[in-house]
Scaffold this active site. Structure first.
Site, PDB file in Angstrom:
ATOM      1  N   ASP A 135      -8.341  18.971   4.173  1.00 19.47           N
ATOM      2  CA  ASP A 135      -7.038  19.648   4.215  1.00 19.47           C
ATOM      3  C   ASP A 135      -7.301  21.151   4.071  1.00 19.47           C
ATOM      4  O   ASP A 135      -8.148  21.551   3.272  1.00 19.47           O
ATOM      5  CB  ASP A 135      -6.174  19.145   3.047  1.00 19.47           C
ATOM      6  CG  ASP A 135      -4.693  19.408   3.251  1.00 19.47           C
ATOM      7  OD1 ASP A 135      -3.915  18.441   3.259  1.00 19.47           O
ATOM      8  OD2 ASP A 135      -4.296  20.595   3.397  1.00 19.47           O
ATOM      9  N   ASN A 154      -3.360  24.089  16.815  1.00 22.40           N
ATOM     10  CA  ASN A 154      -3.587  23.286  15.606  1.00 22.40           C
ATOM     11  C   ASN A 154      -3.410  21.791  15.843  1.00 22.40           C
ATOM     12  O   ASN A 154      -4.102  20.978  15.242  1.00 22.40           O
ATOM     13  CB  ASN A 154      -2.613  23.750  14.518  1.00 22.40           C
ATOM     14  CG  ASN A 154      -2.998  23.228  13.147  1.00 22.40           C
ATOM     15  OD1 ASN A 154      -4.136  23.388  12.734  1.00 22.40           O
ATOM     16  ND2 ASN A 154      -2.067  22.585  12.469  1.00 22.40           N
ATOM     17  N   ALA A 194      -3.032  15.853   9.648  1.00 26.89           N
ATOM     18  CA  ALA A 194      -3.024  17.316   9.677  1.00 26.89           C
ATOM     19  C   ALA A 194      -2.374  17.849  10.955  1.00 26.89           C
ATOM     20  O   ALA A 194      -2.874  17.596  12.045  1.00 26.89           O
ATOM     21  CB  ALA A 194      -4.459  17.835   9.584  1.00 26.89           C
ATOM     22  N   LEU A 249     -10.058  21.399  10.847  1.00 27.03           N
ATOM     23  CA  LEU A 249     -10.626  20.426  11.794  1.00 27.03           C
ATOM     24  C   LEU A 249     -11.324  21.111  12.966  1.00 27.03           C
ATOM     25  O   LEU A 249     -12.073  20.481  13.704  1.00 27.03           O
ATOM     26  CB  LEU A 249      -9.537  19.495  12.327  1.00 27.03           C
ATOM     27  CG  LEU A 249      -8.837  18.640  11.273  1.00 27.03           C
ATOM     28  CD1 LEU A 249      -7.779  17.784  11.924  1.00 27.03           C
ATOM     29  CD2 LEU A 249      -9.849  17.779  10.530  1.00 27.03           C
ATOM     30  N   ARG A 286      20.085  10.927  12.458  1.00 24.56           N
ATOM     31  CA  ARG A 286      18.648  10.671  12.363  1.00 24.56           C
ATOM     32  C   ARG A 286      18.413   9.387  11.560  1.00 24.56           C
ATOM     33  O   ARG A 286      19.290   8.905  10.844  1.00 24.56           O
ATOM     34  CB  ARG A 286      17.937  11.830  11.631  1.00 24.56           C
ATOM     35  CG  ARG A 286      17.989  13.159  12.366  1.00 24.56           C
ATOM     36  CD  ARG A 286      17.056  13.161  13.561  1.00 24.56           C
ATOM     37  NE  ARG A 286      17.072  14.433  14.276  1.00 24.56           N
ATOM     38  CZ  ARG A 286      17.930  14.761  15.231  1.00 24.56           C
ATOM     39  NH1 ARG A 286      18.899  13.917  15.583  1.00 24.56           N
ATOM     40  NH2 ARG A 286      17.854  15.926  15.847  1.00 24.56           N
ATOM     41  N   ARG A 324      20.826  23.871  16.246  1.00 26.26           N
ATOM     42  CA  ARG A 324      19.461  24.389  16.169  1.00 26.26           C
ATOM     43  C   ARG A 324      18.757  24.046  17.490  1.00 26.26           C
ATOM     44  O   ARG A 324      18.766  22.883  17.893  1.00 26.26           O
ATOM     45  CB  ARG A 324      18.753  23.717  14.991  1.00 26.26           C
ATOM     46  CG  ARG A 324      17.349  24.221  14.731  1.00 26.26           C
ATOM     47  CD  ARG A 324      16.767  23.658  13.446  1.00 26.26           C
ATOM     48  NE  ARG A 324      16.571  22.215  13.500  1.00 26.26           N
ATOM     49  CZ  ARG A 324      16.021  21.494  12.537  1.00 26.26           C
ATOM     50  NH1 ARG A 324      15.627  22.075  11.417  1.00 26.26           N
ATOM     51  NH2 ARG A 324      15.873  20.198  12.658  1.00 26.26           N
ATOM     52  N   ILE A 332      25.145  23.308   8.114  1.00 25.41           N
ATOM     53  CA  ILE A 332      25.097  22.181   9.051  1.00 25.41           C
ATOM     54  C   ILE A 332      24.890  22.752  10.446  1.00 25.41           C
ATOM     55  O   ILE A 332      25.713  23.543  10.927  1.00 25.41           O
ATOM     56  CB  ILE A 332      26.394  21.346   8.996  1.00 25.41           C
ATOM     57  CG1 ILE A 332      26.567  20.736   7.605  1.00 25.41           C
ATOM     58  CG2 ILE A 332      26.394  20.274  10.072  1.00 25.41           C
ATOM     59  CD1 ILE A 332      27.763  19.811   7.465  1.00 25.41           C
ATOM     60  N   PHE A 333      23.788  22.352  11.092  1.00 25.69           N
ATOM     61  CA  PHE A 333      23.462  22.895  12.418  1.00 25.69           C
ATOM     62  C   PHE A 333      24.200  22.118  13.503  1.00 25.69           C
ATOM     63  O   PHE A 333      23.688  21.140  14.033  1.00 25.69           O
ATOM     64  CB  PHE A 333      21.956  22.817  12.667  1.00 25.69           C
ATOM     65  CG  PHE A 333      21.115  23.666  11.752  1.00 25.69           C
ATOM     66  CD1 PHE A 333      21.563  24.899  11.290  1.00 25.69           C
ATOM     67  CD2 PHE A 333      19.850  23.240  11.359  1.00 25.69           C
ATOM     68  CE1 PHE A 333      20.775  25.691  10.450  1.00 25.69           C
ATOM     69  CE2 PHE A 333      19.054  24.025  10.532  1.00 25.69           C
ATOM     70  CZ  PHE A 333      19.516  25.248  10.075  1.00 25.69           C
ATOM     71  N   TYR A 356       6.422  21.074  19.464  1.00 25.61           N
ATOM     72  CA  TYR A 356       5.917  20.158  18.428  1.00 25.61           C
ATOM     73  C   TYR A 356       5.774  18.743  19.000  1.00 25.61           C
ATOM     74  O   TYR A 356       4.703  18.134  18.951  1.00 25.61           O
ATOM     75  CB  TYR A 356       6.872  20.167  17.218  1.00 25.61           C
ATOM     76  CG  TYR A 356       6.664  18.992  16.300  1.00 25.61           C
ATOM     77  CD1 TYR A 356       5.475  18.855  15.587  1.00 25.61           C
ATOM     78  CD2 TYR A 356       7.646  18.007  16.155  1.00 25.61           C
ATOM     79  CE1 TYR A 356       5.264  17.758  14.762  1.00 25.61           C
ATOM     80  CE2 TYR A 356       7.445  16.923  15.332  1.00 25.61           C
ATOM     81  CZ  TYR A 356       6.259  16.799  14.637  1.00 25.61           C
ATOM     82  OH  TYR A 356       6.049  15.705  13.822  1.00 25.61           O
TER      83      TYR A 356
END
Ligand code: UDP
Length: 332
Positions: A32, A94, A76, A54, A223, A284, A209-210, A143
């Protein structure tokens, strides 16, 4: 079994999984950077923590040279949707480039089992719900794209080099260990439940609240919040599956229950008995309106299902963790 290398094992989901591996008598080695992880989240003093990246081939080589590593559990990664929209390069470096380096060192040392923290963000905007594993993967933020790309790379590693993988596509990781010893501690915090609890506690002035105009029951995003300990048990089940069946596996990890932002706020008020200071804001960027899992495949293949299906229990554990920290109870 030999040892298990856990990347990101000092982070939120990683540290809960490391704890569970130790409880089962397995031997994790943690790597880590401690950029977001916490040394003190690794509860067992015997567990080796290697502080490093890494991307460092020499360091990885030394770990594999010294330890008989039988499998890698890979946590990670950078994991903030919003940040990935503004800083995609950071995410691709990353979340893809560094694990590619790890894969190459694994090949060199003949370690071919890879349990991967993937995500429901690889599906993008849902075409239907609940989402099963056959839902098309069209990530709408870097992401999710970085996680999807690593899945594709691992498929090639399976075909060409006989790797076996588990793609564990998490929905929303949440909660804390029920005994309150470890929990969610991101800095900066971007996740809904800790932000709500911070606002209740007065650590921030309010929660925003988005978006309130989504096509959902109350206009706010829906979600599927899955307890961090349930995620940890799924990793152990996936490891066991690959080792006994020698087959790769893909599973959604969720409860199957969709909870809206407004519902979450109401339940946090119910659990804590306190009001949440609120504001309403814009959507968002990068947020799909609803995401909740069909977790049937995890049950049929891994024999896994969520044990915490009521989000109030998740809030209860997160609150116990937060109020414990606040009182200094768990700080060393
Ligand atoms: N959310 C919100 N306000 C916040 C943080 C999150 O309304 O301050 C919403 C967000 O739009 C999403 C849900 O809460 O619909 C869960 O967000 P989180 O960042 O916890 O997880 P994500 O779904 O992005 O992985």
């Amino acid at each position: 079994m030999g040892k298990i290398l856990v990347t990101g094992g000092a982070g939120y989901i990683g540290s809960h999984t490391v704890r569970m591996l130790v409880d089962k008598g397995l031997e994790p080695i943690v790597i880590d950077t401690l950029e977001y992880g916490h040394r003190e989240a690794i509860l067992n003093p015997e567990t080796e923590l290697v502080v490093g990246n890494l991307g460092d081939t020499d360091l990885l080589g030394r770990i594999f040279e010294y330890h008989d590593i039988d499998a890698v559990i890979h946590f990670a990664a950078y994991a903030s949707v919003g940040e990935s929209m503004s800083e995609p390069e950071k995410y691709y470096q990353n979340n893809i480039s560094a694990p590619l380096n790890l894969l190459s060192v694994m090949r060199k040392y003949g370690c071919k089992t890879f349990i991967f923290s993937s995500t429901c963000a690889t599906y993008g905007n849902p075409q239907y719900a609940p989402l099963d594993e056959l839902h098309p993967q069209n990530p709408i933020n870097p992401y999710g794209m970085s996680k999807y790309m690593l899945e594709l790379i691992l498929k090639d590693y399976e075909r060409a080099y006989d790797f076996k993988y588990a793609f564990l596509r998490y929905f929303n990781a949440s909660g804390a260990s029920p005994d309150g010893l470890i929990g969610e501690d991101h800095n900066p915090e971007t996740h809904l439940i800790p932000l709500i609890l911070d606002a209740i506690q007065g650590d921030r002035s309010h929660i925003t609240i988005f978006g309130t105009d989504y096509p959902t029951q109350d206009g706010t995003c829906v979600r599927d919040y899955i307890h961090v300990n349930d995620l940890a048990t799924a990793h152990l089940a996936a490891l066991d599956y690959i080792k006994t069946k020698n087959e790769s596996v893909v599973c959604n990890l969720g409860t199957g229950v969709g909870v809206s932002v407004k519902e979450m706020i109401a339940m946090a008020e119910e659990v804590t008995g306190k009001k949440v200071p609120l504001q309403y804001g814009e959507r968002r960027p990068g947020d799909p309106p609803f995401l909740f899992a069909n977790p049937a495949q995890a049950k049929s293949i891994l024999g896994w299902e969520a044990s915490y299906k009521d989000v109030r229990e998740i809030i209860k554990h997160a609150w116990a963790w937060k109020t414990g920290i606040k009182s200094g109870k768990f700080l060393q």
